[in-house]
Design an enzyme around this catalytic site. Structure first.
Site, PDB file in Angstrom:
ATOM      1  N   GLU A 262       6.400  -9.782  -4.818  1.00 27.60           N
ATOM      2  CA  GLU A 262       5.305  -9.287  -3.978  1.00 27.60           C
ATOM      3  C   GLU A 262       4.500  -8.376  -4.888  1.00 27.60           C
ATOM      4  O   GLU A 262       5.031  -7.375  -5.366  1.00 27.60           O
ATOM      5  CB  GLU A 262       5.926  -8.561  -2.772  1.00 27.60           C
ATOM      6  CG  GLU A 262       4.954  -8.301  -1.664  1.00 27.60           C
ATOM      7  CD  GLU A 262       4.488  -6.888  -1.689  1.00 27.60           C
ATOM      8  OE1 GLU A 262       3.482  -6.633  -2.392  1.00 27.60           O
ATOM      9  OE2 GLU A 262       5.107  -6.049  -1.040  1.00 27.60           O
ATOM     10  N   CYS A 299       1.319  -1.572  -0.521  1.00 27.11           N
ATOM     11  CA  CYS A 299       0.772  -2.903  -0.846  1.00 27.11           C
ATOM     12  C   CYS A 299      -0.194  -3.357   0.238  1.00 27.11           C
ATOM     13  O   CYS A 299      -0.986  -4.259   0.025  1.00 27.11           O
ATOM     14  CB  CYS A 299       1.891  -3.902  -1.041  1.00 27.11           C
ATOM     15  SG  CYS A 299       3.296  -3.578  -0.017  1.00 27.11           S
TER      16      CYS A 299
END
Ligand code: NAP
Length: 521
Positions: A262, A299
């Site tokens: 990720e 994120c």
């Protein structure tokens, strides 16, 4: 806490050492931590491989109890865990206490999932010996753990996405031993949690190789782990360059393996016209709350705003500018993350067609991230791919689009994203509906009238998205679906009951939900 390398149940002394930095003061913290090397990686992978057959076939109930034991052991560490994490990350107490709750809750959620058994995906197509023109054999499948998994901890979630974080829990729940590469920014926090996992391994009578913890600061260590032939999958959260480097190593192996990384996203927020007309001021203020939370080190930080140009956009900017002017500069996780943020903001400011709208307050002390908001036109944005790259921290770029078609074009040009947010009223629904197919192609999670920061750990969550948000958009790293990354199906054809795994035996001794001839029973 000893600073040693934890390989299964063994503690290994190092010959080279590293220290963490307290980002709030910029001072080096006294404790020394051993640098694990490829030799230690080899030993940990050998133990994980040895543990695999036993652990992978451990009954679900025992795995569930193991996950709950880890949760209990983390709580039992007590306040020292929070204090060490505060010192090593600069994150405030309330945030870290919340993160500990999330970590423990995540372990218990997966324990429930494992017990319930649907993750095994047991399927049975009974034999049809009389079928014409060809008889059918007895076909039964269930999913199995893929093998030992290497996990890299994230700097921005020292608990929930580190040693006992989402990737570790998903792999352990699937029956995969885990070799964990500690993040060098929070080694004391990491070791405390690693010891909690080891104590749960011992208490549950599991093979020691189910978990190892390798602290270290060298890329060589991570590279050796990914290259090890006994490792069958990798979980990673961090930079795009780090994720891509690991993906390349995995792809170049004699037996390539998946890397679930990720990496980066700018998480577009679409301010649709009717909503902007009615709530511009409220939206401007709420946006700054999301942008500056945790110094923007998420994120899912809203790094890109898209709106159709007009006076309502100016109202939004005025409110955001006011709120930003009152936002304090917050300590960032590490000196290098702070430096990368400052460099990124400077680079964005110097791009053609980009204008600085507002900055947050200047910080007092080292490593303080000063928030920033910029604007540009859709034409300039589309002409320069660099404007769509993530700047990790409280930095966002507002793109003024001439009309709905230009907004659609900007979206169409974006890379894969973790999230997209629609701020809309019912009046905006036709435009939102027209954009929906494009959003589905681009992102992992689409949300309305909220902010992307704050990712619920649950069954329906998707924290993933097409490249480069992740290396594999078919999966999620948050929520129970994350277990699927570490499973593979095996089919048994005409195999006698005594040789079948319990989950797919004829008498269903585990009482599991199973799909028989395609129908869930
Ligand atoms: P990072 O540099 O990607 O490091 C994460 C982990 O991967 C560390 O354990 C690191 O270990 C390892 N690693 C990185 N590159 C590697 C390579 N080429 N070979 C082997 N191992 C490698 O992330 P970070 O230190 O947390 O932060 C740096 C930047 O990452 C941030 O400024 C931000 O841009 C991004 N980031 C993104 C997210 C997100 O959620 N998308 C989260 C955190 C950070 P060693 O350094 O010890 O080798």
């Amino acid at each position: 806490m000893t600073g040693r390398i934890l390989i299964g149940g063994k503690e290994v002394e190092g010959s080279h050492f590293f220290q963490a930095t307290d980002p709030a003061t910029g001072t080096v913290i006294d404790s020394l931590f051993a640098e694990a090397t490829p030799v230690h990686a080899d030993a940990a992978c050998a133990l994980a491989d040895e543990a695999f057959d036993i652990y992978a076939l451990t009954p679900p109930e025992r795995i569930a109890v193991f996950l709950e034991e880890i949760a209990g052991a983390i709580i039992a560490i007590g306040d020292v865990l929070i204090e060490k994490a505060m010192q090593e990350t600069g994150l405030p107490r309330a945030r870290l206490e919340g993160e500990r709750g999330r970590t423990v809750g995540q372990l218990r959620l997966f324990a429930g999932l494992v017990r319930q058994g649907e993750w095994l995906d047991a399927r049975i197509d009974p034999a049809m010996p009389e079928r014409l023109p060809m008889p059918r054999g007895d076909l039964r499948s269930r999913r199995f753990a893929v093998g030992p998994v290497v996990v890299f901890g994230a700097s921005n979630f020292p608990l929930a996405f580190s040693v006992a974080g989402g990737d570790t829990v998903a792999a352990l729940a699937a029956g995969c031993p885990v070799v964990f590469k500690g993040h060098p920014a929070h080694p004391a926090t990491g070791e405390l949690v690693a010891r909690a996992i080891r104590s749960a391994v011992a208490k549950c009578g599991l093979p020691e190789g189910v978990f190892s913890y390798l602290p270290g600061t060298s890329h060589e260590l991570g590279a050796a782990l990914v290259a090890d032939s006994r490792v069958k999958a990798v979980g990673f959260t961090g930079s795009r360059s780090g994720g891509l480097a690991l993906m390349r190593i995995a792809a170049a192996r004699a037996e390539p393996i998946p890397v679930y990384a990720e990496m980066s996203a700018v998480n577009p927020v679409l301010l649709l016209p009717a909503m902007l007309a009615s709530e511009a001021e409220l939206l401007g203020k709420a946006f700054v709350g999301s942008l500056t939370m945790g110094a923007g080190q998420f994120c899912t930080n809203p790094g890109l705003l898209l709106a159709i140009d007009g006076p309502d956009v100016d109202r939004f900017i005025a409110a955001a500018t006011d709120a930003l002017a009152q936002s304090d500069a917050i300590t960032m996780l590490t000196p290098s993350i702070h430096e990368a943020y400052c460099t990124g903001v400077e680079a964005l400011a110097s791009q053609s067609g980009v204008r600085l709208l507002a900055r947050g307050r200047v910080g007092e002390g080292p490593n303080r991230g000063q928030a920033a908001l910029f604007e540009t036109s859709a034409a300039d944005f589309m002409a320069n791919p660099a404007l769509g790259h993530e700047i990790f921290g409280s930095c966002s770029l507002l793109v003024r689009c001439a009309d709905a078609e230009e907004l659609r074009q900007v979206l169409a040009g974006l890379e894969g994203q973790l999230t997209a947010t629609l701020h809309m009223t019912t009046e905006d629904e036709p435009l939102a509906g027209a954009l929906m197919p494009l959003l589905v192609r681009k992102v992992g999670r689409i949300l309305a009238n909220g902010w992307p920061t704050g990712v619920e750990v649950c069954h329906a969550m998707v924290h993933g998205g097409p490249f480069p948000a992740t290396t594999d958009g078919r999966s999620t790293s948050v929520g129970t679906m994350a277990i699927e990354r570490f499973l593979r199906p095996v089919c048994f054809q005409d195999i006698a009951d005594g040789l079948l795994p319990a989950a797919i035996r004829r008498d269903n001794p585990l009482g599991l939900p199973r799909r028989i001839d395609g129908i869930r029973q």
